[in-house]
Scaffold this motif. Sequence first.
Motif, mmCIF file in Angstrom:
data_model
loop_
_atom_site.group_PDB
_atom_site.id
_atom_site.type_symbol
_atom_site.label_atom_id
_atom_site.label_comp_id
_atom_site.label_asym_id
_atom_site.label_seq_id
_atom_site.Cartn_x
_atom_site.Cartn_y
_atom_site.Cartn_z
ATOM 1 N N ILE A 186 33.743 14.568 40.357
ATOM 2 C CA ILE A 186 32.915 15.664 39.840
ATOM 3 C C ILE A 186 32.900 16.826 40.821
ATOM 4 O O ILE A 186 33.046 17.993 40.439
ATOM 5 C CB ILE A 186 31.473 15.177 39.573
ATOM 6 N N GLY A 187 32.748 16.511 42.101
ATOM 7 C CA GLY A 187 32.777 17.552 43.112
ATOM 8 C C GLY A 187 34.113 18.265 43.157
ATOM 9 O O GLY A 187 34.179 19.485 43.373
ATOM 10 N N SER A 188 35.190 17.520 42.933
ATOM 11 C CA SER A 188 36.533 18.108 42.938
ATOM 12 C C SER A 188 36.736 19.036 41.753
ATOM 13 O O SER A 188 37.387 20.078 41.869
ATOM 14 C CB SER A 188 37.596 16.998 42.924
ATOM 15 N N ILE A 189 36.172 18.669 40.597
ATOM 16 C CA ILE A 189 36.276 19.532 39.414
ATOM 17 C C ILE A 189 35.571 20.859 39.672
ATOM 18 O O ILE A 189 36.110 21.940 39.389
ATOM 19 C CB ILE A 189 35.680 18.836 38.175
ATOM 20 N N LYS A 190 34.354 20.788 40.218
ATOM 21 C CA LYS A 190 33.602 22.014 40.514
ATOM 22 C C LYS A 190 34.328 22.865 41.555
ATOM 23 O O LYS A 190 34.431 24.077 41.412
ATOM 24 C CB LYS A 190 32.207 21.651 41.019
ATOM 25 N N ARG A 191 34.835 22.214 42.579
ATOM 26 C CA ARG A 191 35.553 22.927 43.643
ATOM 27 C C ARG A 191 36.831 23.561 43.102
ATOM 28 O O ARG A 191 37.160 24.700 43.417
ATOM 29 C CB ARG A 191 35.891 21.934 44.753
ATOM 30 N N SER A 192 37.559 22.823 42.249
ATOM 31 C CA SER A 192 38.800 23.328 41.674
ATOM 32 C C SER A 192 38.546 24.560 40.819
ATOM 33 O O SER A 192 39.234 25.576 40.948
ATOM 34 C CB SER A 192 39.471 22.239 40.827
ATOM 35 N N ALA A 193 37.540 24.482 39.942
ATOM 36 C CA ALA A 193 37.225 25.618 39.071
ATOM 37 C C ALA A 193 36.849 26.842 39.903
ATOM 38 O O ALA A 193 37.257 27.967 39.603
ATOM 39 C CB ALA A 193 36.086 25.242 38.124
ATOM 40 N N GLY A 194 36.084 26.608 40.967
ATOM 41 C CA GLY A 194 35.683 27.715 41.825
ATOM 42 C C GLY A 194 36.862 28.334 42.560
ATOM 43 O O GLY A 194 36.960 29.564 42.677
ATOM 44 N N MET A 195 37.786 27.504 43.049
ATOM 45 C CA MET A 195 38.951 28.010 43.774
ATOM 46 C C MET A 195 39.841 28.855 42.875
ATOM 47 O O MET A 195 40.320 29.927 43.281
ATOM 48 C CB MET A 195 39.751 26.845 44.363
ATOM 49 N N VAL A 196 40.084 28.394 41.653
ATOM 50 C CA VAL A 196 40.931 29.151 40.720
ATOM 51 C C VAL A 196 40.280 30.480 40.389
ATOM 52 O O VAL A 196 40.928 31.542 40.408
ATOM 53 C CB VAL A 196 41.185 28.332 39.436
ATOM 54 N N ARG A 197 38.973 30.434 40.111
ATOM 55 C CA ARG A 197 38.263 31.659 39.736
ATOM 56 C C ARG A 197 38.201 32.656 40.893
ATOM 57 O O ARG A 197 38.437 33.853 40.720
ATOM 58 C CB ARG A 197 36.850 31.315 39.275
ATOM 59 N N GLU A 198 37.894 32.181 42.094
ATOM 60 C CA GLU A 198 37.740 33.075 43.241
ATOM 61 C C GLU A 198 39.076 33.650 43.708
ATOM 62 O O GLU A 198 39.132 34.760 44.235
ATOM 63 C CB GLU A 198 37.085 32.318 44.393
ATOM 64 N N THR A 199 40.155 32.892 43.514
ATOM 65 C CA THR A 199 41.463 33.346 44.005
ATOM 66 C C THR A 199 42.174 34.259 43.022
ATOM 67 O O THR A 199 42.787 35.260 43.410
ATOM 68 C CB THR A 199 42.362 32.135 44.308
ATOM 69 N N TRP A 200 42.108 33.933 41.734
ATOM 70 C CA TRP A 200 42.874 34.703 40.747
ATOM 71 C C TRP A 200 42.011 35.404 39.706
ATOM 72 O O TRP A 200 42.537 36.031 38.799
ATOM 73 C CB TRP A 200 43.881 33.788 40.042
ATOM 74 N N GLY A 201 40.716 35.277 39.785
ATOM 75 C CA GLY A 201 39.857 35.975 38.846
ATOM 76 C C GLY A 201 39.397 35.101 37.700
ATOM 77 O O GLY A 201 39.822 33.956 37.539
ATOM 78 N N ARG A 202 38.514 35.633 36.887
ATOM 79 C CA ARG A 202 37.915 34.861 35.801
ATOM 80 C C ARG A 202 38.812 34.782 34.569
ATOM 81 O O ARG A 202 38.733 33.830 33.807
ATOM 82 C CB ARG A 202 36.561 35.462 35.403
ATOM 83 N N GLN A 203 39.617 35.798 34.341
ATOM 84 C CA GLN A 203 40.482 35.822 33.170
ATOM 85 C C GLN A 203 41.921 35.737 33.662
ATOM 86 O O GLN A 203 42.458 36.694 34.207
ATOM 87 C CB GLN A 203 40.257 37.093 32.351
ATOM 88 N N ILE A 204 42.526 34.571 33.498
ATOM 89 C CA ILE A 204 43.835 34.323 34.087
ATOM 90 C C ILE A 204 44.825 33.837 33.038
ATOM 91 O O ILE A 204 44.465 33.199 32.053
ATOM 92 C CB ILE A 204 43.754 33.293 35.225
ATOM 93 N N THR A 205 46.073 34.172 33.276
ATOM 94 C CA THR A 205 47.152 33.708 32.404
ATOM 95 C C THR A 205 48.300 33.242 33.282
ATOM 96 O O THR A 205 48.712 33.952 34.194
ATOM 97 C CB THR A 205 47.660 34.845 31.489
ATOM 98 N N ALA A 206 48.804 32.076 33.041
ATOM 99 C CA ALA A 206 49.892 31.553 33.870
ATOM 100 C C ALA A 206 51.126 32.425 33.717
ATOM 101 O O ALA A 206 51.513 32.793 32.612
ATOM 102 C CB ALA A 206 50.212 30.120 33.478
ATOM 103 N N SER A 207 51.750 32.764 34.846
ATOM 104 C CA SER A 207 52.998 33.539 34.789
ATOM 105 C C SER A 207 54.167 32.660 35.203
ATOM 106 O O SER A 207 55.147 33.140 35.734
ATOM 107 C CB SER A 207 52.895 34.760 35.703
ATOM 108 N N PHE A 208 54.026 31.367 34.963
ATOM 109 C CA PHE A 208 55.109 30.430 35.245
ATOM 110 C C PHE A 208 55.105 29.391 34.132
ATOM 111 O O PHE A 208 54.100 29.198 33.455
ATOM 112 C CB PHE A 208 54.919 29.759 36.611
ATOM 113 N N GLY A 209 56.223 28.729 33.900
ATOM 114 C CA GLY A 209 56.282 27.759 32.818
ATOM 115 C C GLY A 209 57.110 26.549 33.186
ATOM 116 O O GLY A 209 58.343 26.606 33.132
ATOM 117 N N PHE A 210 56.451 25.463 33.582
ATOM 118 C CA PHE A 210 57.177 24.265 33.962
ATOM 119 C C PHE A 210 57.799 23.574 32.751
ATOM 120 O O PHE A 210 58.742 22.808 32.896
ATOM 121 C CB PHE A 210 56.263 23.287 34.707
ATOM 122 N N GLN A 211 57.273 23.844 31.556
ATOM 123 C CA GLN A 211 57.886 23.262 30.366
ATOM 124 C C GLN A 211 59.341 23.692 30.251
ATOM 125 O O GLN A 211 60.208 22.904 29.865
ATOM 126 C CB GLN A 211 57.110 23.676 29.100
#
Length: 293
Positions: A186-211
């Motif tokens: 649970i702590g990792s989920i909260k930390r992960s969401a915060g890291m993504v938001r703080e680093t790349w912003g609240r509205q993000i779109t992947a610019s890479f495609g591993f598929q």
Amino acid sequence: MFHTIGHTFELMKMSWRVLMKDKELIWFPIFGVIGSVIILGIFFAIASATGAIDRIQDITAQQNNAQAAGQTQTANLGDIILLVLLYISVYFITIFFNSALIAAALERLRGGDPNISSGMAVAMKHIPQILGWAIISASVGLILQILRSRQNNFLGRIVIDLIGGAWAFMTFFVVPILVNEGKSPIGSIKRSAGMVRETWGRQITASFGFQLVYLIAGVIAILPALLFFAIFPILGIIVGVITISIAIGVVGALEGIFKAALYEYALGEKPIEFDTETLKSAYMTDLRAQPYR
């Protein structure tokens, strides 16, 4: 689209340079696939012995045949428990070896010299957290799959897919956080969401495609197998198993290295062999978003 393709291959080149220093990293995704196949085989044997497979086949047939609606067969509690345990077990095996891969990748990106043993040792230390995350991840995945299967309209499925995408973004760094910081799931989920938001912003779109990378690797892997299969079928199967395993190992290792590099960047570090500007644009931020870099 073309930006995404170009960005993907740029990130792959950086990840490839890291992989060439530690080629043994390709074994972690392969171990994950082998472990999952073994787990599936065990559960298939149990399901066959208990009659669960026959009941599931009957339920599926009845759902596809409206005339049988009056004689509906239902799965018993044992069948449901078996299915849930199967999901959790496969998720656990996959996450365990992915954790070992990312631990080894982080060691390399920080200037170390990892090997299979060092990555496995880190994953072993965090088995409780990995199990907890496997339970949560498998539960969410199963729920989303059930909800999507019950949607009869296109819009409903799109909504479920968007929820799944949001969950994937929010939990992107869970495994690196588990193995590097030792936080609870649970702590990792909260930390992960915060890291993504703080680093790349609240509205993000992947610019890479591993598929796309998996698709290309799959095509490359299967072509020689088809060639040999046309000449000698048994040899074609053997070649196919080998080439597809290598493709899974290579692309899986590249993806793990890439995730570890993004995690390091989100921590404010500069991972070896990676360009920070490229990592910064791994997610295309909305103009209204205000990332801290």
